[in-house]
Write a protein that holds these residues in place. Structure first.
Motif, PDB file in Angstrom:
ATOM      1  N   GLU A  95       0.830  -1.204   0.000  1.00 52.16           N
ATOM      2  CA  GLU A  95       0.000   0.000   0.000  1.00 52.16           C
ATOM      3  C   GLU A  95       0.868   1.259   0.000  1.00 52.16           C
ATOM      4  O   GLU A  95       0.510   2.263  -0.638  1.00 52.16           O
ATOM      5  CB  GLU A  95      -0.937   0.008   1.212  1.00 52.16           C
ATOM      6  CG  GLU A  95      -2.091  -0.966   1.137  1.00 52.16           C
ATOM      7  CD  GLU A  95      -1.723  -2.380   1.568  1.00 52.16           C
ATOM      8  OE1 GLU A  95      -2.612  -3.241   1.578  1.00 52.16           O
ATOM      9  OE2 GLU A  95      -0.534  -2.615   1.898  1.00 52.16           O
ATOM     10  N   ASP A  96       2.009   1.213   0.702  1.00 48.41           N
ATOM     11  CA  ASP A  96       2.917   2.368   0.727  1.00 48.41           C
ATOM     12  C   ASP A  96       3.507   2.626  -0.658  1.00 48.41           C
ATOM     13  O   ASP A  96       3.623   3.783  -1.099  1.00 48.41           O
ATOM     14  CB  ASP A  96       4.050   2.136   1.736  1.00 48.41           C
ATOM     15  CG  ASP A  96       3.548   1.961   3.154  1.00 48.41           C
ATOM     16  OD1 ASP A  96       2.547   2.615   3.513  1.00 48.41           O
ATOM     17  OD2 ASP A  96       4.132   1.155   3.905  1.00 48.41           O
ATOM     18  N   LEU A  97       3.901   1.551  -1.332  1.00 50.07           N
ATOM     19  CA  LEU A  97       4.401   1.699  -2.700  1.00 50.07           C
ATOM     20  C   LEU A  97       3.329   2.280  -3.607  1.00 50.07           C
ATOM     21  O   LEU A  97       3.605   3.159  -4.438  1.00 50.07           O
ATOM     22  CB  LEU A  97       4.859   0.340  -3.240  1.00 50.07           C
ATOM     23  CG  LEU A  97       6.223  -0.186  -2.807  1.00 50.07           C
ATOM     24  CD1 LEU A  97       6.434  -1.594  -3.342  1.00 50.07           C
ATOM     25  CD2 LEU A  97       7.336   0.734  -3.294  1.00 50.07           C
ATOM     26  N   LEU A  98       2.100   1.816  -3.437  1.00 52.28           N
ATOM     27  CA  LEU A  98       1.014   2.276  -4.292  1.00 52.28           C
ATOM     28  C   LEU A  98       0.739   3.763  -4.066  1.00 52.28           C
ATOM     29  O   LEU A  98       0.520   4.509  -5.024  1.00 52.28           O
ATOM     30  CB  LEU A  98      -0.250   1.448  -4.020  1.00 52.28           C
ATOM     31  CG  LEU A  98      -1.319   1.480  -5.106  1.00 52.28           C
ATOM     32  CD1 LEU A  98      -0.789   0.845  -6.389  1.00 52.28           C
ATOM     33  CD2 LEU A  98      -2.575   0.741  -4.644  1.00 52.28           C
ATOM     34  N   THR A 106       0.969   6.248  -7.079  1.00 51.60           N
ATOM     35  CA  THR A 106      -0.323   6.642  -7.647  1.00 51.60           C
ATOM     36  C   THR A 106      -1.091   7.683  -6.838  1.00 51.60           C
ATOM     37  O   THR A 106      -2.006   8.311  -7.364  1.00 51.60           O
ATOM     38  CB  THR A 106      -1.240   5.406  -7.791  1.00 51.60           C
ATOM     39  OG1 THR A 106      -1.674   4.971  -6.493  1.00 51.60           O
ATOM     40  CG2 THR A 106      -0.534   4.273  -8.509  1.00 51.60           C
ATOM     41  N   GLY A 107      -0.767   7.830  -5.543  1.00 48.89           N
ATOM     42  CA  GLY A 107      -1.560   8.696  -4.678  1.00 48.89           C
ATOM     43  C   GLY A 107      -2.692   7.968  -3.998  1.00 48.89           C
ATOM     44  O   GLY A 107      -3.323   8.506  -3.089  1.00 48.89           O
ATOM     45  N   ALA A 108      -2.975   6.726  -4.397  1.00 45.22           N
ATOM     46  CA  ALA A 108      -4.041   5.911  -3.805  1.00 45.22           C
ATOM     47  C   ALA A 108      -3.417   4.767  -3.024  1.00 45.22           C
ATOM     48  O   ALA A 108      -2.341   4.282  -3.384  1.00 45.22           O
ATOM     49  CB  ALA A 108      -4.966   5.353  -4.885  1.00 45.22           C
ATOM     50  N   ALA A 133       8.604   9.024  -8.613  1.00 45.54           N
ATOM     51  CA  ALA A 133       7.374   8.597  -9.279  1.00 45.54           C
ATOM     52  C   ALA A 133       6.658   9.783  -9.889  1.00 45.54           C
ATOM     53  O   ALA A 133       6.802  10.924  -9.439  1.00 45.54           O
ATOM     54  CB  ALA A 133       6.448   7.891  -8.295  1.00 45.54           C
ATOM     55  N   SER A 134       5.902   9.516 -10.928  1.00 46.62           N
ATOM     56  CA  SER A 134       4.967  10.484 -11.495  1.00 46.62           C
ATOM     57  C   SER A 134       3.570   9.927 -11.277  1.00 46.62           C
ATOM     58  O   SER A 134       3.141   8.993 -11.967  1.00 46.62           O
ATOM     59  CB  SER A 134       5.223  10.685 -12.997  1.00 46.62           C
ATOM     60  OG  SER A 134       4.178  11.443 -13.568  1.00 46.62           O
ATOM     61  N   THR A 135       2.873  10.490 -10.276  1.00 51.47           N
ATOM     62  CA  THR A 135       1.549   9.947  -9.950  1.00 51.47           C
ATOM     63  C   THR A 135       0.539  10.210 -11.049  1.00 51.47           C
ATOM     64  O   THR A 135      -0.434   9.471 -11.188  1.00 51.47           O
ATOM     65  CB  THR A 135       1.042  10.562  -8.639  1.00 51.47           C
ATOM     66  OG1 THR A 135       1.040  11.976  -8.755  1.00 51.47           O
ATOM     67  CG2 THR A 135       1.924  10.163  -7.468  1.00 51.47           C
ATOM     68  N   CYS A 136       0.751  11.283 -11.817  1.00 46.30           N
ATOM     69  CA  CYS A 136      -0.185  11.576 -12.907  1.00 46.30           C
ATOM     70  C   CYS A 136       0.004  10.596 -14.061  1.00 46.30           C
ATOM     71  O   CYS A 136      -0.959  10.141 -14.678  1.00 46.30           O
ATOM     72  CB  CYS A 136       0.003  13.009 -13.386  1.00 46.30           C
ATOM     73  SG  CYS A 136      -0.442  14.244 -12.153  1.00 46.30           S
ATOM     74  N   MET A 137       1.262  10.269 -14.358  1.00 45.70           N
ATOM     75  CA  MET A 137       1.553   9.347 -15.458  1.00 45.70           C
ATOM     76  C   MET A 137       1.562   7.902 -15.001  1.00 45.70           C
ATOM     77  O   MET A 137       1.758   6.994 -15.814  1.00 45.70           O
ATOM     78  CB  MET A 137       2.905   9.694 -16.073  1.00 45.70           C
ATOM     79  CG  MET A 137       2.970  11.070 -16.707  1.00 45.70           C
ATOM     80  SD  MET A 137       4.630  11.477 -17.285  1.00 45.70           S
ATOM     81  CE  MET A 137       4.920  10.159 -18.456  1.00 45.70           C
ATOM     82  N   LEU A 138       1.370   7.653 -13.686  1.00 44.21           N
ATOM     83  CA  LEU A 138       1.406   6.300 -13.133  1.00 44.21           C
ATOM     84  C   LEU A 138       2.706   5.599 -13.514  1.00 44.21           C
ATOM     85  O   LEU A 138       2.719   4.520 -14.105  1.00 44.21           O
ATOM     86  CB  LEU A 138       0.209   5.479 -13.612  1.00 44.21           C
ATOM     87  CG  LEU A 138      -1.172   5.951 -13.153  1.00 44.21           C
ATOM     88  CD1 LEU A 138      -2.270   5.088 -13.770  1.00 44.21           C
ATOM     89  CD2 LEU A 138      -1.283   5.936 -11.648  1.00 44.21           C
TER      90      LEU A 138
END
Length: 410
Positions: free
Chosen positions: A336-339, A343-345, A374-379
């Motif tokens: 979950e921490d990696l996610l 991703t922000g989720a 990470a780029s949360t917008c680009m996943l």
């Protein structure tokens, strides 16, 4: 005090009969029994298609330090329309919302609703609605329902914290409360009283219980306590639990569900399909597994035979070992921490991400140590090429996640 013997115990609902609102707040009947085969993704996809205006966007300005207050102000505006897609702007952060800020906003908002709004009480992952008349007058339960419905409607998470028995009662079901765990009740005084009811096994216990707690149990709507037999105690225990976690807060529950129904009658949909929605509202959802996490990954490798490809495979082998360490609980990082970092989720949305998470690579400059980012917008997750030791990669990931502050990451 009614001490007349009765054969069948019942909850004294005379007070509720005097108030139609209380009686109808959360009805017991369930006109459409749900099926265990209901697919939650299908339910939410249909709801989204029926209600959400994909081409219309509403800009929501959020201050991180006052996230809950910002959200309530946003939905309280005259021009607010819950069917429009929210475009989240965190004050002081430059990220454009292409999905990442929205995912993070709704995740943080559900935490704030649970912990800071003042409408829930109890353990973090097993809460009940609080009995707070001031909060009721201030429409806080209504706002809580609004915010949760807003998140669910746009693919965000729910609170994942309601006590499962309470959730079933709210949905018109009748859970077996004889086995209810009194330890989860938030009030220590009520805990001790309910414990005594559960442990009443002999006539001597019953006489002492009637003497010490008879009036209190009667006030919970069970006047038959004074003519009870020992064999009746499991049923009385269930009645007391039901009174405390559900009937006592009927007005609060009614306002909360009305808040959810204000957005596309979402609570009616939840109630009709309560089995499918159970993991969203309670702590019964399984933790994210390694297999589920890897299922949403793709790798952007260089061409075979190139030097980059060789160093990328070194890194991915170390990456696989780190995933094994997480699965074996050898490190503090969770999937979950990696996610969240990527991703922000903190969970895979019911309807999934728009794309798989792409794992890409970068070169470390000589004499430099650049952490994964990470780029949360680009996943997309970026890992350094040529990491041959899993412990090195694990430490780098731990530091990157620990230093991450949202959309102004390291």
């Amino acid at each position: 005090m009614n001490r007349t013997r009765v054969d069948d115990f019942f909850i004294d609902d005379s007070e509720e009969e005097r108030s139609d609102d209380d009686l109808m707040a959360v009805p017991y009947e369930n006109d459409s029994p749900p099926s265990e085969e209901v697919d939650l993704a299908t339910i939410l996809r249909t709801f989204h298609e029926d209600h959400i205006s994909g081409n219309l966007v509403s800009t929501i300005c959020i201050r991180r330090s006052k996230l809950l207050e910002s959200a309530i102000k946003a939905i309280s505006r005259v021009t607010f329309c819950w069917t429009q897609s929210p475009h989240i702007e965190f004050v002081g952060e430059d990220a454009d919302d292409m999905g990442g800020p929205q995912r993070e906003f709704f995740r943080l908002l559900m935490i704030e609703v649970q912990t800071s709004l003042g409408i829930f009480e109890g353990k973090t992952a097993q809460v009940f609605l609080s009995y707070d008349q001031t909060a009721l007058d201030q429409q806080k339960y209504l706002k809580g329902g609004n915010l949760i419905a807003w998140s669910i409607a746009h693919g965000g998470p729910c609170i994942k914290a309601l006590d499962p028995c309470l959730f079933q009662l709210m949905c018109g079901q009748e859970p077996t409360l004889e086995q209810f765990d009194w330890h989860v009740l938030p009030d220590p005084d009520v805990q001790s009283k309910v414990k005594r009811i559960e442990q009443c096994k002999t006539n001597e216990d019953l006489i002492a219980l009637q003497r010490d707690l008879g009036d209190w149990i009667s006030e919970c709507g069970i006047p038959g306590i004074f003519s009870a037999k020992v064999e009746d105690m499991p049923k009385i225990y269930a009645y007391v639990v039901k009174h405390y976690i559900y009937l006592r807060t009927a007005k609060m529950i009614h306002q909360f569900t009305e808040g959810m129904n204000a957005y596309g009658k979402l609570w009616d949909l939840v109630k009709k399909n309560w089995i499918a929605f159970l993991p969203l509202f309670t702590n019964m959802q399984e933790p994210l597994s390694k297999a589920a996490f890897k299922a949403i990954l793709t790798y952007n490798y260089s061409d075979r035979g190139t030097n980059n490809r060789q160093t990328e495979e070194d890194t991915i082998y170390s990456w696989e070992m780190v995933l094994n360490m997480i699965e074996d609980k050898m490190v503090e990082i969770r999937f979950e921490d990696l996610l969240v970092f990527i991703t922000g989720a903190d969970e895979v949305p019911v309807l999934g991400f728009r794309d798989n998470i792409c794992v890409d690579f970068y070169d470390q400059a000589e004499g430099m140590r650049r952490l994964p980012y990470a780029s949360t917008c680009m996943l997309c997750l970026y890992l350094p090429r040529g990491v041959t030791e899993e412990n090195d990669l694990q430490q780098m990931l731990s530091q990157a996640i620990g230093d991450s502050l949202g959309f102004g990451k390291v």
